[in-house]
Write a protein that holds these residues in place. Structure first.
Motif, PDB file in Angstrom:
ATOM      1  N   LYS A   1     -14.869  20.098  22.567  1.00  0.00           N
ATOM      2  CA  LYS A   1     -15.953  21.116  22.764  1.00  0.00           C
ATOM      3  C   LYS A   1     -17.445  20.187  23.152  1.00  0.00           C
ATOM      4  O   LYS A   1     -18.083  20.553  23.980  1.00  0.00           O
ATOM      5  CB  LYS A   1     -16.123  21.766  21.849  1.00  0.00           C
ATOM      6  N   PHE A   2     -17.458  19.046  22.395  1.00  0.00           N
ATOM      7  CA  PHE A   2     -18.750  18.264  22.723  1.00  0.00           C
ATOM      8  C   PHE A   2     -18.335  17.437  23.958  1.00  0.00           C
ATOM      9  O   PHE A   2     -19.236  17.443  24.783  1.00  0.00           O
ATOM     10  CB  PHE A   2     -18.502  17.023  21.594  1.00  0.00           C
ATOM     11  N   GLN A   3     -17.154  17.034  24.463  1.00  0.00           N
ATOM     12  CA  GLN A   3     -17.016  16.314  25.692  1.00  0.00           C
ATOM     13  C   GLN A   3     -17.374  17.452  26.854  1.00  0.00           C
ATOM     14  O   GLN A   3     -17.914  17.040  27.746  1.00  0.00           O
ATOM     15  CB  GLN A   3     -15.601  15.759  25.763  1.00  0.00           C
ATOM     16  N   ASP A   4     -16.886  18.642  26.569  1.00  0.00           N
ATOM     17  CA  ASP A   4     -17.068  19.571  27.789  1.00  0.00           C
ATOM     18  C   ASP A   4     -18.670  19.983  27.798  1.00  0.00           C
ATOM     19  O   ASP A   4     -18.910  20.129  28.949  1.00  0.00           O
ATOM     20  CB  ASP A   4     -16.458  20.889  27.295  1.00  0.00           C
ATOM     21  N   TRP A   5     -19.226  19.880  26.924  1.00  0.00           N
ATOM     22  CA  TRP A   5     -20.561  20.136  26.758  1.00  0.00           C
ATOM     23  C   TRP A   5     -21.277  18.947  27.498  1.00  0.00           C
ATOM     24  O   TRP A   5     -22.299  19.141  28.194  1.00  0.00           O
ATOM     25  CB  TRP A   5     -21.352  20.273  25.449  1.00  0.00           C
ATOM     26  N   ILE A   6     -20.982  17.800  27.205  1.00  0.00           N
ATOM     27  CA  ILE A   6     -21.413  16.602  28.041  1.00  0.00           C
ATOM     28  C   ILE A   6     -21.312  16.664  29.378  1.00  0.00           C
ATOM     29  O   ILE A   6     -22.216  16.312  30.223  1.00  0.00           O
ATOM     30  CB  ILE A   6     -20.833  15.254  27.273  1.00  0.00           C
ATOM     31  N   VAL A   7     -20.015  17.074  29.833  1.00  0.00           N
ATOM     32  CA  VAL A   7     -19.707  17.218  31.190  1.00  0.00           C
ATOM     33  C   VAL A   7     -20.835  18.201  31.926  1.00  0.00           C
ATOM     34  O   VAL A   7     -21.486  17.988  32.996  1.00  0.00           O
ATOM     35  CB  VAL A   7     -18.304  17.605  31.442  1.00  0.00           C
ATOM     36  N   GLN A   8     -20.985  19.033  31.272  1.00  0.00           N
ATOM     37  CA  GLN A   8     -21.906  20.453  31.749  1.00  0.00           C
ATOM     38  C   GLN A   8     -23.283  19.723  31.856  1.00  0.00           C
ATOM     39  O   GLN A   8     -23.999  19.886  32.882  1.00  0.00           O
ATOM     40  CB  GLN A   8     -22.156  21.446  30.766  1.00  0.00           C
ATOM     41  N   LYS A   9     -23.859  18.879  31.138  1.00  0.00           N
ATOM     42  CA  LYS A   9     -25.001  18.231  31.003  1.00  0.00           C
ATOM     43  C   LYS A   9     -25.383  16.922  31.832  1.00  0.00           C
ATOM     44  O   LYS A   9     -26.272  16.378  32.062  1.00  0.00           O
ATOM     45  CB  LYS A   9     -25.503  18.031  29.618  1.00  0.00           C
ATOM     46  N   GLN A  10     -24.141  16.537  32.394  1.00  0.00           N
ATOM     47  CA  GLN A  10     -23.885  15.382  33.122  1.00  0.00           C
ATOM     48  C   GLN A  10     -24.302  14.139  32.389  1.00  0.00           C
ATOM     49  O   GLN A  10     -25.099  13.148  32.735  1.00  0.00           O
ATOM     50  CB  GLN A  10     -24.807  15.540  34.481  1.00  0.00           C
ATOM     51  N   GLY A  11     -23.928  13.930  30.950  1.00  0.00           N
ATOM     52  CA  GLY A  11     -24.462  13.010  30.167  1.00  0.00           C
ATOM     53  C   GLY A  11     -23.280  11.709  30.248  1.00  0.00           C
ATOM     54  O   GLY A  11     -22.272  11.957  30.869  1.00  0.00           O
ATOM     55  N   ASN A  12     -23.824  10.693  29.740  1.00  0.00           N
ATOM     56  CA  ASN A  12     -22.972   9.387  29.681  1.00  0.00           C
ATOM     57  C   ASN A  12     -22.467   9.312  28.466  1.00  0.00           C
ATOM     58  O   ASN A  12     -23.250   8.940  27.397  1.00  0.00           O
ATOM     59  CB  ASN A  12     -23.825   8.289  30.324  1.00  0.00           C
TER      60      ASN A  12
ATOM     61  N   HIS B   1     -21.026   6.613  27.016  1.00  0.00           N
ATOM     62  CA  HIS B   1     -20.862   5.242  26.803  1.00  0.00           C
ATOM     63  C   HIS B   1     -22.245   4.418  26.296  1.00  0.00           C
ATOM     64  O   HIS B   1     -22.225   3.373  26.252  1.00  0.00           O
ATOM     65  CB  HIS B   1     -20.034   4.675  27.815  1.00  0.00           C
ATOM     66  N   GLY B   2     -23.395   5.114  26.280  1.00  0.00           N
ATOM     67  CA  GLY B   2     -24.632   4.623  26.091  1.00  0.00           C
ATOM     68  C   GLY B   2     -25.691   5.171  26.428  1.00  0.00           C
ATOM     69  O   GLY B   2     -25.730   6.072  27.239  1.00  0.00           O
ATOM     70  N   GLY B   3     -27.013   4.744  26.079  1.00  0.00           N
ATOM     71  CA  GLY B   3     -28.398   5.245  26.642  1.00  0.00           C
ATOM     72  C   GLY B   3     -28.901   6.234  25.822  1.00  0.00           C
ATOM     73  O   GLY B   3     -29.027   6.235  24.606  1.00  0.00           O
ATOM     74  N   ASP B   4     -28.565   7.394  26.214  1.00  0.00           N
ATOM     75  CA  ASP B   4     -28.881   8.691  25.523  1.00  0.00           C
ATOM     76  C   ASP B   4     -27.933   9.187  24.500  1.00  0.00           C
ATOM     77  O   ASP B   4     -26.890   9.381  24.974  1.00  0.00           O
ATOM     78  CB  ASP B   4     -29.252   9.958  26.555  1.00  0.00           C
ATOM     79  N   MET B   5     -28.136   8.857  23.388  1.00  0.00           N
ATOM     80  CA  MET B   5     -27.216   8.898  22.207  1.00  0.00           C
ATOM     81  C   MET B   5     -26.569  10.453  21.976  1.00  0.00           C
ATOM     82  O   MET B   5     -25.859  10.897  21.220  1.00  0.00           O
ATOM     83  CB  MET B   5     -27.637   8.335  20.955  1.00  0.00           C
ATOM     84  N   ARG B   6     -27.449  11.518  22.454  1.00  0.00           N
ATOM     85  CA  ARG B   6     -27.191  12.851  22.656  1.00  0.00           C
ATOM     86  C   ARG B   6     -25.689  13.180  23.095  1.00  0.00           C
ATOM     87  O   ARG B   6     -25.184  14.042  22.813  1.00  0.00           O
ATOM     88  CB  ARG B   6     -27.976  13.818  23.339  1.00  0.00           C
ATOM     89  N   TYR B   7     -25.570  12.113  23.967  1.00  0.00           N
ATOM     90  CA  TYR B   7     -24.078  12.270  24.585  1.00  0.00           C
ATOM     91  C   TYR B   7     -23.121  11.307  24.100  1.00  0.00           C
ATOM     92  O   TYR B   7     -22.215  11.195  24.633  1.00  0.00           O
ATOM     93  CB  TYR B   7     -24.242  12.334  26.018  1.00  0.00           C
ATOM     94  N   VAL B   8     -23.499  10.776  23.040  1.00  0.00           N
ATOM     95  CA  VAL B   8     -22.548   9.693  22.669  1.00  0.00           C
ATOM     96  C   VAL B   8     -22.147  10.228  21.103  1.00  0.00           C
ATOM     97  O   VAL B   8     -20.940   9.832  20.921  1.00  0.00           O
ATOM     98  CB  VAL B   8     -23.212   8.235  22.132  1.00  0.00           C
ATOM     99  N   PHE B   9     -22.935  10.656  20.311  1.00  0.00           N
ATOM    100  CA  PHE B   9     -22.368  11.200  19.066  1.00  0.00           C
ATOM    101  C   PHE B   9     -22.968  12.343  18.597  1.00  0.00           C
ATOM    102  O   PHE B   9     -24.168  12.741  19.268  1.00  0.00           O
ATOM    103  CB  PHE B   9     -22.717  10.068  17.993  1.00  0.00           C
ATOM    104  N   CYS B  10     -22.384  13.050  17.718  1.00  0.00           N
ATOM    105  CA  CYS B  10     -22.907  14.445  17.270  1.00  0.00           C
ATOM    106  C   CYS B  10     -22.915  14.347  15.761  1.00  0.00           C
ATOM    107  O   CYS B  10     -21.938  13.693  15.076  1.00  0.00           O
ATOM    108  CB  CYS B  10     -22.207  15.537  17.815  1.00  0.00           C
ATOM    109  N   VAL B  11     -23.776  15.347  14.889  1.00  0.00           N
ATOM    110  CA  VAL B  11     -23.741  15.459  13.707  1.00  0.00           C
ATOM    111  C   VAL B  11     -22.926  16.925  13.206  1.00  0.00           C
ATOM    112  O   VAL B  11     -23.393  17.820  13.991  1.00  0.00           O
ATOM    113  CB  VAL B  11     -25.228  15.524  13.232  1.00  0.00           C
ATOM    114  N   ILE B  12     -22.038  16.862  12.369  1.00  0.00           N
ATOM    115  CA  ILE B  12     -21.567  17.965  12.177  1.00  0.00           C
ATOM    116  C   ILE B  12     -21.706  18.706  11.081  1.00  0.00           C
ATOM    117  O   ILE B  12     -22.026  18.198   9.777  1.00  0.00           O
ATOM    118  CB  ILE B  12     -19.900  17.716  11.998  1.00  0.00           C
ATOM    119  N   LEU B  13     -22.179  20.122  11.247  1.00  0.00           N
ATOM    120  CA  LEU B  13     -22.852  20.913   9.996  1.00  0.00           C
ATOM    121  C   LEU B  13     -21.526  21.522   9.506  1.00  0.00           C
ATOM    122  O   LEU B  13     -21.250  22.607  10.087  1.00  0.00           O
ATOM    123  CB  LEU B  13     -23.899  21.852  10.664  1.00  0.00           C
ATOM    124  N   ASP B  14     -20.945  21.324   8.444  1.00  0.00           N
ATOM    125  CA  ASP B  14     -19.913  21.984   7.809  1.00  0.00           C
ATOM    126  C   ASP B  14     -20.451  22.748   6.645  1.00  0.00           C
ATOM    127  O   ASP B  14     -21.517  22.434   6.226  1.00  0.00           O
ATOM    128  CB  ASP B  14     -18.580  21.146   7.589  1.00  0.00           C
TER     129      ASP B  14
END
Length: 304
Positions: free
Chosen positions: A145-156, A158-171
């Motif tokens: 689901k994270f990858q799907d959202w990144i595609v929608q946002k046209q994010g990268n 592999h680096g640069g803007d870390m919003r598209y590299v890692f996510c914090v999981i709220l369990d």
């Protein structure tokens, strides 16, 4: 005053002070700000943030909001920003003064800006929350689901803007921990350094959009401090290394990888050049002084 304060509060508080110097020194925040500005797309305003994905939907709404506030507060403290998240883009601050009738009155004045304030003004939390897709989701589902959202946002990824590299999981466990810390900080008797210490000790679960070579699942990052989310974000953004370069390998099979900021990491080429230039300037100034080119005392102690 600071020395007495640290001696009084002991080693634990001294470590918090050292963490603060490492995470929001003016020069460090200025480098971070340049990094963020370089991430701006065309005419878009440069911004940055942390992506949070919620997988627990049983916790009360109040606990969820408290957990999110705790994350934003930790970011603010690590940057050394003066204003809270909801007021981070406002250029004025409110100072309460008491009138002759005893009523508090808010007096607005222009707030002095620092690099930390500008960084926090450009910060935005990205919250992914969808009950049907993410309720009790596994790490594999969260990543998809994270990858799907990144595609929608046209994010990268592999680096640069870390919003598209890692996510914090709220369990459920993370929401409960962060909620307790936030509630502790809201109590009148709680000192701010106690809240800060709690934020630096708690860890959150993090997942990369693309699995690493060895660390292919969830790992841990401290909420705040030298080993916290802010330092992790910018360390990875500035240094394009594999994920495992930034993590400490678990000591046993059941453990989890975790972020540990190295005390002395290799500087990027641009920073190395800056260090060399500063050293050359110092050498040049020293040579001028030795030749007596500046007013002052020469080697014999006689004024020029």
């Amino acid at each position: 005053m600071d020395s007495t304060w640290h001696l009084y509060d002991g080693l634990g508080h001294l470590m918090i002070m050292l963490d603060n110097l490492a995470t929001h020194s003016p020069s460090e925040n200025e480098r971070r700000l340049v990094n963020i500005m370089s991430l701006g797309r065309d005419s878009d305003k440069a911004d940055w943030g942390i992506t949070v994905i919620r997988v627990d939907y049983n916790a009360p709404q109040t606990q969820l909001l408290n957990a999110l506030s705790c994350i934003n507060d930790a970011v603010q403290r690590d940057l050394g920003a003066a204003q809270v998240y909801r007021e981070r883009e406002i250029g004025t601050i409110c100072e309460y003064r008491t009138t002759k009738h005893g009523w508090p009155v808010c007096m607005w004045r222009k707030a002095p800006r620092s690099a930390g304030d500008d960084l926090f003004a450009a910060y935005k939390m990205e919250l992914l929350s969808h009950f049907h897709n993410l309720n009790m989701a596994t790490a594999a589902t969260v990543r998809r689901k994270f990858q799907d959202w990144i595609v929608q946002k046209q994010g990268n990824t592999h680096g640069g803007d870390m919003r598209y590299v890692f996510c914090v999981i709220l369990d459920a466990d993370t929401i409960q921990q962060l909620n307790e810390i936030w509630c502790l900080g809201s109590r009148v008797a709680t000192k701010q350094r106690q809240l800060q210490q709690q934020q630096q000790q708690v860890q959150v679960k993090v997942l990369d959009a693309v699995p690493g070579d060895d660390c292919r699942g969830v790992y841990k990052v401290n909420l705040a401090g030298v080993h916290g989310l802010v330092n992790f974000w910018f360390t990875r953004s500035l240094r394009r290394h594999p994920l495992e370069f930034f993590l400490e390998r678990p000591s046993d099979d059941g453990g989890m990888w975790c972020f540990r900021s190295a005390e002395r990491e290799p500087l990027p080429a641009m920073e190395e050049l800056q260090v060399e230039e500063e050293a050359a300037q110092r050498t040049g100034k020293r040579a001028v002084r030795e030749r007596g080119g500046w007013k002052g005392k020469n080697k014999k102690g006689v004024k020029n």
